[in-house]
Structure formats: C-alpha cells, structure tokens
Scaffold this active site. Structure first.
Site, mmCIF file in Angstrom:
data_model
loop_
_atom_site.group_PDB
_atom_site.id
_atom_site.type_symbol
_atom_site.label_atom_id
_atom_site.label_comp_id
_atom_site.label_asym_id
_atom_site.label_seq_id
_atom_site.Cartn_x
_atom_site.Cartn_y
_atom_site.Cartn_z
ATOM 1 N N ASP A 1 0.898 -1.148 0.000
ATOM 2 C CA ASP A 1 0.000 0.000 0.000
ATOM 3 C C ASP A 1 0.936 1.197 0.000
ATOM 4 O O ASP A 1 1.583 1.470 1.005
ATOM 5 C CB ASP A 1 -0.878 0.009 1.259
ATOM 6 C CG ASP A 1 -1.844 1.168 1.243
ATOM 7 O OD1 ASP A 1 -1.455 2.256 0.770
ATOM 8 O OD2 ASP A 1 -2.982 1.003 1.700
ATOM 9 N N HIS A 2 1.014 1.894 -1.119
ATOM 10 C CA HIS A 2 2.097 2.883 -1.225
ATOM 11 C C HIS A 2 1.938 4.040 -0.228
ATOM 12 O O HIS A 2 2.866 4.770 0.014
ATOM 13 C CB HIS A 2 2.265 3.378 -2.671
ATOM 14 C CG HIS A 2 1.283 4.443 -3.066
ATOM 15 N ND1 HIS A 2 0.016 4.157 -3.485
ATOM 16 C CD2 HIS A 2 1.372 5.785 -3.095
ATOM 17 C CE1 HIS A 2 -0.623 5.276 -3.764
ATOM 18 N NE2 HIS A 2 0.182 6.295 -3.536
ATOM 19 N N HIS B 1 -5.706 2.743 1.302
ATOM 20 C CA HIS B 1 -5.034 3.957 1.783
ATOM 21 C C HIS B 1 -5.755 4.598 2.975
ATOM 22 O O HIS B 1 -5.146 4.930 3.981
ATOM 23 C CB HIS B 1 -4.940 4.995 0.665
ATOM 24 C CG HIS B 1 -4.338 4.466 -0.604
ATOM 25 N ND1 HIS B 1 -3.379 3.481 -0.612
ATOM 26 C CD2 HIS B 1 -4.552 4.784 -1.910
ATOM 27 C CE1 HIS B 1 -3.037 3.222 -1.864
ATOM 28 N NE2 HIS B 1 -3.738 3.993 -2.673
HETATM 29 C C1 BG6 Z 1 -3.630 5.104 -6.137
HETATM 30 C C2 BG6 Z 1 -4.983 5.219 -6.753
HETATM 31 O O1 BG6 Z 1 -3.536 3.934 -5.374
HETATM 32 O O2 BG6 Z 1 -3.396 6.220 -5.296
HETATM 33 C C3 BG6 Z 1 -5.097 6.516 -7.548
HETATM 34 O O3 BG6 Z 1 -5.221 4.111 -7.597
HETATM 35 C C4 BG6 Z 1 -4.749 7.687 -6.677
HETATM 36 O O4 BG6 Z 1 -6.388 6.662 -8.102
HETATM 37 C C5 BG6 Z 1 -3.419 7.464 -5.988
HETATM 38 O O5 BG6 Z 1 -4.676 8.834 -7.502
HETATM 39 C C6 BG6 Z 1 -3.135 8.545 -4.973
HETATM 40 O O6 BG6 Z 1 -1.834 8.402 -4.529
HETATM 41 P P1 BG6 Z 1 -0.994 9.675 -4.104
HETATM 42 O O7 BG6 Z 1 0.308 9.109 -3.640
HETATM 43 O O8 BG6 Z 1 -0.892 10.559 -5.310
HETATM 44 O O9 BG6 Z 1 -1.780 10.318 -3.006
#
Ligand code: BG6
Length: 516
Positions: A203-204, A266
């Site tokens: 989960d990034h 997230h």
């Molecule tokens: C991704 C989603 O996991 O996270 C995207 O699939 C979203 O739709 C993105 O834009 C948001 O990540 P960050 O790091 O830009 O907040």
C-alpha cells in the site's frame, strides 16, 4: 564500477540525506511488468535513490520481465532514460552506471509456463555473476488479474522455494482483490504457494514519510497520548482530495470507483494508524496486530446505515485552477452513462473503549477543489463558564492536523486573545513544516518499501487478515450501491469539495468539513 561496489554517497548530501541504515540484503529484484508506468515512474527512480544513499547492497541485480520483445541493450537504454526523466538523475551519473551494469531483461508471456522454465537459468546465471546468494524478490507490477497466476507459475517452476538458506519474496501491488470475496480468493491462491512471510502486499501510502510519522508522533511524544481518546476528542476527519481526474486510467477506474480505489487500503491505513493502541514493539506483527484490531473494530454498516452514513458522488464538468475540466463521463475509456463514483464520504464508528461515540468521517474524491491529504483531530470544546458572553462559534475547539501531502507537517490550533480592550478570542496555529527541518529529498515513496522488502521487514505491508478486514468494512457500501444505482450523477462540479450530501452528512451531526 570495477569493484562492484555502489559509488559512495557524497558527504555533503542535501539536508535530510543523512541516514544511518545499512545496505539491504544481497538479492535480485525481478520486476514483472517492467515496461509499465509504475516501473518507470516509481521503481527505477527509487532504486536510484537507494543507491545514492548506499542502501542497495553491492551484490544487487535487476531483472526486467515484460511481454515486449526488446533486447537487453534496449531495456538498459530505457532504464537510463527513466532515471533521467523520472529520477531526475544528471546525465553524468555514477549511480546510474552502476545500476545499469547490473540490469537484465527477460521478455516473455506471463501466462506461458515455458517462460518460467527459462527464467530459472536466467536468474541462476545473474545470481552467480553478482553473488546475490540465491535471494530473489519478484515485484508484480502487472495487471491485477495476473497476480494469482504469476505466483502459481513461479511456484510450479520452483522459483519460490526457500530451501538452501536463501529467501524468495513476492511483492503484490494493489488492488488486492475487487471485493471481499475476491480478496479472500486471492489470499487463498497465493497462500497455496507462499507462506505469509514471503508475501509483501503493497500500500504505497505506507511508504510516505508523513504516514509513517503518525506512529512516531503518537508514540514518541508523551503529551498527546493521554488526550488521544473519547474523553478529549470530538471527532476525526480524514480527507484525501485530488484535483486530478482519472487521467489515462479510465478503463480500470470505471470498474473500480473511488471506494475500492482508495478506502479499504489507503484511507483505512490512515484510520488504523490514527486509532490503534500502542504496539508492544515496532516489530512487524506487533504493529500490524494493533492495526488489524482497529480494522476489525470498525462497525460494519447495516444496509439501511449505508443510506444515512455514506455519500457517493461523480464529477460533472467544472473548473480547476482556472482551467476547464471535463465531466467524468467524458473522460477517455469511461462509459458515457457511467454510474461509477468518483467521490465517497463515510461516517465510521470504531467499536472499542478508546473510540466509542467518536465518529471518524472520511472522504476522498477526484477533481476536487484542492489536492490535500490530511488527518484532522478535533478536540472537544472548552467549557463555557469563563466565556459566557462569547458566541459559541468564537470558542474554537483545538484542532490538530496531520498534513500528509502536499504540504507535509503538523499544526495545532488554539484560541488566543485578540489584542484590545474587549475579550475577544481568535484561532491561531502552531505549525511544523517538514521542509523547514529536514529539507526536501527527492523521493517516490517506494524507497522505504523496496528496502524493507530486501531486508525482510514486513511492518509496512498489509497482512492477509488486514486486507480482508479492509474489504469487510466497505463491502456493505459496494453491495447497497450496486443494488441501488445513483439517480443524480453527476452531482458535483469538478473543482468543488464534492456533493452537497457530503455536507449534509456532517450537518446532521452539527459538524462541518474542514475545507483547507
Ligand atoms: C492510487 C490510486 O492507489 O493512489 C489513484 O489508484 C490515486 O487513483 C493514488 O490517484 C493517490 O496516490 P498519491 O500518492 O498521489 O496520493
């Protein structure tokens, strides 16, 4: 580099560049889906950033795997271009040279068992050449439908076998499943081949410094934890607002929608880090056990609650930063009559002693007014006794905001006397900005996750039970919304804070969203 060691990072690294970590374990990283966007934008630049900080082992090699029939040289050229374009590496770059010297490419069809048979000798020869000790990790940056199959075939080819003192790990990108049932199915499928400690579900959001800092902030400071509960906290608001639309991802997004895309992963990570009890240690399972308890304590919404506690929306056309923005239904690869939600707001209750009766309001959407991710903790108002003549709206409750992005920091609002003869109270802020203290280091957010995978630390990765608990929390929404198609889509204009029903959700509780 003749001795194979990564070049040594300069002593005068930019502010914040100091680190005390050791290089990760020796290994080969095999990327499945090496020609995709994630590889270019995140993975390759992250490897470069790790190399710059001497956090990659000197015995390291990279193997790109993809369907494209290109030569190794072409792949290396591509990697060099990605380093410059997305990693902001200079033209003369010793870390890039070092990385490219140990980069290989294997074209193939991930559905073909023959590909995995040929991968085996390829990996063995890279391993022998670079002394990587038989340690491999496979990064699945493929289409999600392939996750189960690739793991199965890696297993069949003997490539996940850890006998002989080496390790084998698999990193699985999101989305992990499409709903509760498919997530369970995928867990079972990969669980037949791998043990849980070989699986790294990414989960990034957990790679973001400010997200990790939620734990540090709560548990390394003595003054917040005593008030971090229902006696002092009125409610919590979590906002993940994006100004971007669906870009080139309409094909995926139109089947997923905002809820699946952002909430079980997230947003619930942010909820669990904010709400969890102190873990007994910072060990992977100790932290994840406490997070999992919160996910399990989220009260499942009854179908009738979905109608009153959840709001969905879809953007129509509008304006963002003085630029016209098209409606969602006019985006590429989106059905012109699509009913997919691009916004969701939800009132969650966490059923435990710490949080009983403290609502957690969450919302996320595309094409909103401003890009902002934050966790806002609103404390209870001070009693009125001393300020009987002060209108209630002048008694600002304390508000602690954890700013996750793009302005990373923490702020605390409190009331102060407005100078003058009358007793007038105004809100003021104490602000901490990351950049003021630690500088801005280039980072994709994947560095820490890759490093942890190479060192075998799964703390920041989702365990099977957490993924399933996350899906359980949103499944009632998915079911009810599927059964009752929305009647008024689009219901918010691009460039706004979402549909009016989201404001009404708050207003029913005599609260309002903080629209920063
Ligand atoms: C991704 C989603 O996991 O996270 C995207 O699939 C979203 O739709 C993105 O834009 C948001 O990540 P960050 O790091 O830009 O907040």
């Amino acid at each position: 580099m003749s001795d194979g060691k990564p070049p040594v990072a300069p002593q005068n690294a930019p502010a914040g560049g100091e680190h005390h970590g050791k290089p990760a374990d020796r290994c080969v990283m095999a990327i499945f889906g090496a020609s995709g966007d994630l590889t270019k934008r995140k993975l390759i630049p992250s490897l470069y950033h790790l190399a710059q900080k001497n956090l990659l082992p000197k015995e390291f090699a990279l193997l790109g795997c993809a369907i494209e029939k290109i030569s190794e040289d072409e792949f290396r050229k591509q990697v060099r271009a990605d380093l410059t374009e997305f990693g902001e590496a200079p033209d003369e770059c010793k870390f890039c040279d070092w990385l490219i010297e140990r980069t290989y490419y294997a074209p193939g069809d991930f559905k073909d068992p023959g590909f995995y048979q040929s991968l085996k000798p390829t990996l063995e020869s890279i391993d022998a050449k670079h002394g990587t000790g038989g340690n491999y990790f496979y990064y699945l940056a493929t289409a999600p439908v392939l996750f189960g199959e690739v793991v199965q075939r890696l297993g069949d080819a003997g490539l996940t076998n850890q006998d002989g003192g080496h390790w084998r790990r698999v990193v699985i990108e999101k989305p992990f499943g499409h709903d509760l049932e498919s997530a369970r199915g995928l867990n079972r499928e990969v669980g037949r081949v791998l043990s849980e400690n070989q699986i790294y579900r990414i989960d990034h959001y957990l790679g973001k410094e400010t997200v990790q800092n939620i734990l540090i902030f709560r548990f390394s400071n003595g003054i917040f934890e005593p008030v971090w509960n229902r006696r002092y906290i009125d409610h919590v608001q979590i906002t993940v607002a994006e100004t971007l639309g669906v870009e080139q991802r309409g094909g995926y997004y139109d089947h997923a929608g905002a809820t699946r895309d952002m909430v079980p992963n997230h947003i619930l990570q942010l909820v669990s880090l904010t709400a969890m009890e102190p873990p007994v240690s910072f060990g992977a399972d100790a932290v994840r056990d406490e997070q999992a308890k919160i996910l399990h304590a989220i009260q499942p919404l009854a179908p009738e609650d979905v109608l009153t506690r959840a709001v969905r929306g879809q953007y129509g056309d509008g304006e963002i930063d003085n630029q016209k923005a098209p409606a969602y239904r006019a985006e590429a690869n989106v059905a012109p009559d699509s009913n997919t939600e691009t916004f969701v707001a939800l009132k969650l209750s966490i059923d435990n002693w710490r949080w009983a009766d403290v609502p957690f309001y969450i919302r996320t959407g595309k094409r909103m007014s401003k890009r902002v991710t934050e966790v806002a903790i609103q404390f209870r108002r001070a009693p009125f006794v001393l300020f009987r003549d002060t209108p209630v709206e002048k008694l600002w409750p304390n508000l602690l905001v954890l700013h996750i992005q793009p302005d990373e920091g923490i702020s605390l609002r409190f009331g102060a006397k407005v100078p003058g003869i009358a007793v007038d109270i105004g809100p003021v802020n104490m602000d901490f900005r990351y950049s003021d203290y630690f500088g801005n280091e280039p980072s994709t957010g994947y560095e820490r996750l890759l490093y942890d995978c190479m060192t075998g630390d799964a703390t920041l990765f989702q365990r099977a039970d957490m993924v399933e608990a996350g899906w359980s929390a949103v499944q009632p929404l998915l079911d009810v919304w599927k059964a009752l198609p929305p009647r008024h889509f689009p219901n918010y204009a691009a460039g706004t804070w979402g549909p009016k029903e989201a404001d009404e959700l708050m207003a029913r509780d005599k609260r309002s969203w903080r629209n920063p």
